[in-house]
Design a protein around this motif. Structure first.
Motif, PDB file in Angstrom:
ATOM      1  N   GLN A 110      -7.264 -32.762  17.215  1.00 11.87           N
ATOM      2  CA  GLN A 110      -7.140 -31.581  16.580  1.00 11.87           C
ATOM      3  C   GLN A 110      -7.072 -31.397  15.095  1.00 11.87           C
ATOM      4  OE1 GLN A 110      -7.800 -28.591  17.872  1.00 11.87           O
ATOM      5  NE2 GLN A 110      -7.670 -28.873  20.176  1.00 11.87           N
TER       6      GLN A 110
ATOM      7  N   GLU B 255      -9.978 -29.711  12.694  1.00 10.45           N
ATOM      8  CA  GLU B 255      -9.328 -28.561  12.446  1.00 10.45           C
ATOM      9  C   GLU B 255     -10.015 -28.047  11.122  1.00 10.45           C
ATOM     10  OE1 GLU B 255      -5.525 -26.087  12.093  1.00 10.45           O
ATOM     11  OE2 GLU B 255      -5.405 -27.852  10.910  1.00 10.45           O
TER      12      GLU B 255
ATOM     13  N   MET C 116     -13.569 -26.112  11.517  1.00  9.00           N
ATOM     14  CA  MET C 116     -13.525 -24.999  12.281  1.00  9.00           C
ATOM     15  C   MET C 116     -13.271 -23.879  11.141  1.00  9.00           C
ATOM     16  SD  MET C 116     -11.665 -25.883  15.648  1.00  9.00           S
ATOM     17  CE  MET C 116     -11.419 -27.538  16.480  1.00  9.00           C
ATOM     18  N   ARG C 117     -14.256 -22.725  11.517  1.00  8.79           N
ATOM     19  CA  ARG C 117     -14.205 -21.792  10.643  1.00  8.79           C
ATOM     20  C   ARG C 117     -14.144 -20.537  11.412  1.00  8.79           C
ATOM     21  NH1 ARG C 117     -19.956 -22.705   8.539  1.00  8.79           N
ATOM     22  NH2 ARG C 117     -19.837 -20.427   8.947  1.00  8.79           N
ATOM     23  N   LYS C 118     -13.537 -19.276  10.838  1.00  8.80           N
ATOM     24  CA  LYS C 118     -13.311 -18.033  11.607  1.00  8.80           C
ATOM     25  C   LYS C 118     -14.601 -17.491  12.070  1.00  8.80           C
ATOM     26  CE  LYS C 118      -8.738 -17.035   9.834  1.00  8.80           C
ATOM     27  NZ  LYS C 118      -7.788 -16.861  10.797  1.00  8.80           N
TER      28      LYS C 118
ATOM     29  N   PRO D 222     -17.824 -18.786  15.918  1.00 12.92           N
ATOM     30  CA  PRO D 222     -17.573 -18.966  17.291  1.00 12.92           C
ATOM     31  C   PRO D 222     -18.163 -20.093  18.110  1.00 12.92           C
ATOM     32  CG  PRO D 222     -18.783 -16.855  16.829  1.00 12.92           C
ATOM     33  CD  PRO D 222     -18.631 -17.619  15.726  1.00 12.92           C
TER      34      PRO D 222
ATOM     35  N   ASN E  18     -17.131 -23.591  16.814  1.00 12.78           N
ATOM     36  CA  ASN E  18     -15.841 -23.968  17.098  1.00 12.78           C
ATOM     37  C   ASN E  18     -15.591 -24.063  18.543  1.00 12.78           C
ATOM     38  OD1 ASN E  18     -15.097 -23.322  14.466  1.00 12.78           O
ATOM     39  ND2 ASN E  18     -14.451 -21.098  14.896  1.00 12.78           N
TER      40      ASN E  18
ATOM     41  N   LEU F 202     -16.706 -27.783  19.083  1.00  7.64           N
ATOM     42  CA  LEU F 202     -15.610 -28.795  18.647  1.00  7.64           C
ATOM     43  C   LEU F 202     -14.444 -28.806  19.695  1.00  7.64           C
ATOM     44  CD1 LEU F 202     -15.872 -28.050  14.937  1.00  7.64           C
ATOM     45  CD2 LEU F 202     -16.555 -30.318  15.815  1.00  7.64           C
ATOM     46  N   GLN F 203     -13.961 -27.552  19.925  1.00  9.69           N
ATOM     47  CA  GLN F 203     -12.990 -27.344  21.005  1.00  9.69           C
ATOM     48  C   GLN F 203     -13.112 -28.102  22.443  1.00  9.69           C
ATOM     49  OE1 GLN F 203      -9.425 -26.921  20.620  1.00  9.69           O
ATOM     50  NE2 GLN F 203     -10.012 -26.466  18.522  1.00  9.69           N
TER      51      GLN F 203
ATOM     52  N   THR G 216     -10.927 -18.714  21.066  1.00  9.75           N
ATOM     53  CA  THR G 216     -12.191 -19.542  20.826  1.00  9.75           C
ATOM     54  C   THR G 216     -12.997 -19.347  21.795  1.00  9.75           C
ATOM     55  OG1 THR G 216     -11.107 -21.388  19.494  1.00  9.75           O
ATOM     56  CG2 THR G 216     -13.446 -21.811  20.308  1.00  9.75           C
TER      57      THR G 216
ATOM     58  N   CYS H  34     -16.814 -16.625  21.695  1.00  7.19           N
ATOM     59  CA  CYS H  34     -18.100 -17.448  21.874  1.00  7.19           C
ATOM     60  C   CYS H  34     -18.838 -16.801  22.983  1.00  7.19           C
ATOM     61  CB  CYS H  34     -17.657 -18.979  22.306  1.00  7.19           C
ATOM     62  SG  CYS H  34     -19.298 -19.851  22.477  1.00  7.19           S
TER      63      CYS H  34
END
Length: 133
Positions: free
Chosen positions: A37, A41, A44-46, A49, A52, A55-56, A86, A90
């Motif tokens: 993580q 991290e 990851m970008r706001k 979606p 992110n 990746l998660q 997240t 998405c």
């Protein structure tokens, strides 16, 4: 030269990070999860979606392969909150924008469903806030 998809890159990065953490540093699966993580991290970008979520999903799927069990700690709760948010942000369209289409889109969605079932299903019954897509 073939460029690997984000989905395949994310899986390879998560696998490599878990291997390094567990085999070379001697971490338990939960420590390897935190390590992965922290390392991913920064990617990851706001406003991303789809990437992110990919990746998660890779981090949690690799964790599940290593027997990851998230307890009732504040850290685990925070990580599950991030995963929930997240996944809520998405959409299939955001996954396609991230380069997942056709069979790969189906594979990403199947992995996301696995992660939901393994890590969020009990939580949603307890807290009642996850509204999976």
């Amino acid at each position: 030269m073939r460029v690997e998809s984000l989905f395949n890159q994310a899986k390879a990065m998560a696998k490599g990070l878990y291997f390094h953490a567990m085999e070379e540093l001697g971490f338990r699966p939960e420590q390897a999860f935190a390590y992965a993580q922290d390392e991913l991290e920064r990617l990851m970008r706001k406003d991303a979606p789809g990437p992110n979520a990919i990746l998660q999903t890779a981090i949690y799927m690799e964790g599940s392969r290593h027997g990851l069990k998230l307890g009732d700690s504040l850290y685990a709760s925070d990580m599950l909150d991030i995963l929930t948010l997240t996944y809520e942000q998405c959409s299939p369209e955001s996954l396609v924008e991230a380069g997942a289409d056709g069979e790969e889109l189906k594979a990403v969605q199947a992995d996301m469903e696995t992660v939901r079932n393994l890590f969020l299903s009990q939580r949603s019954r307890v807290k009642g806030f996850f509204h999976g897509k």
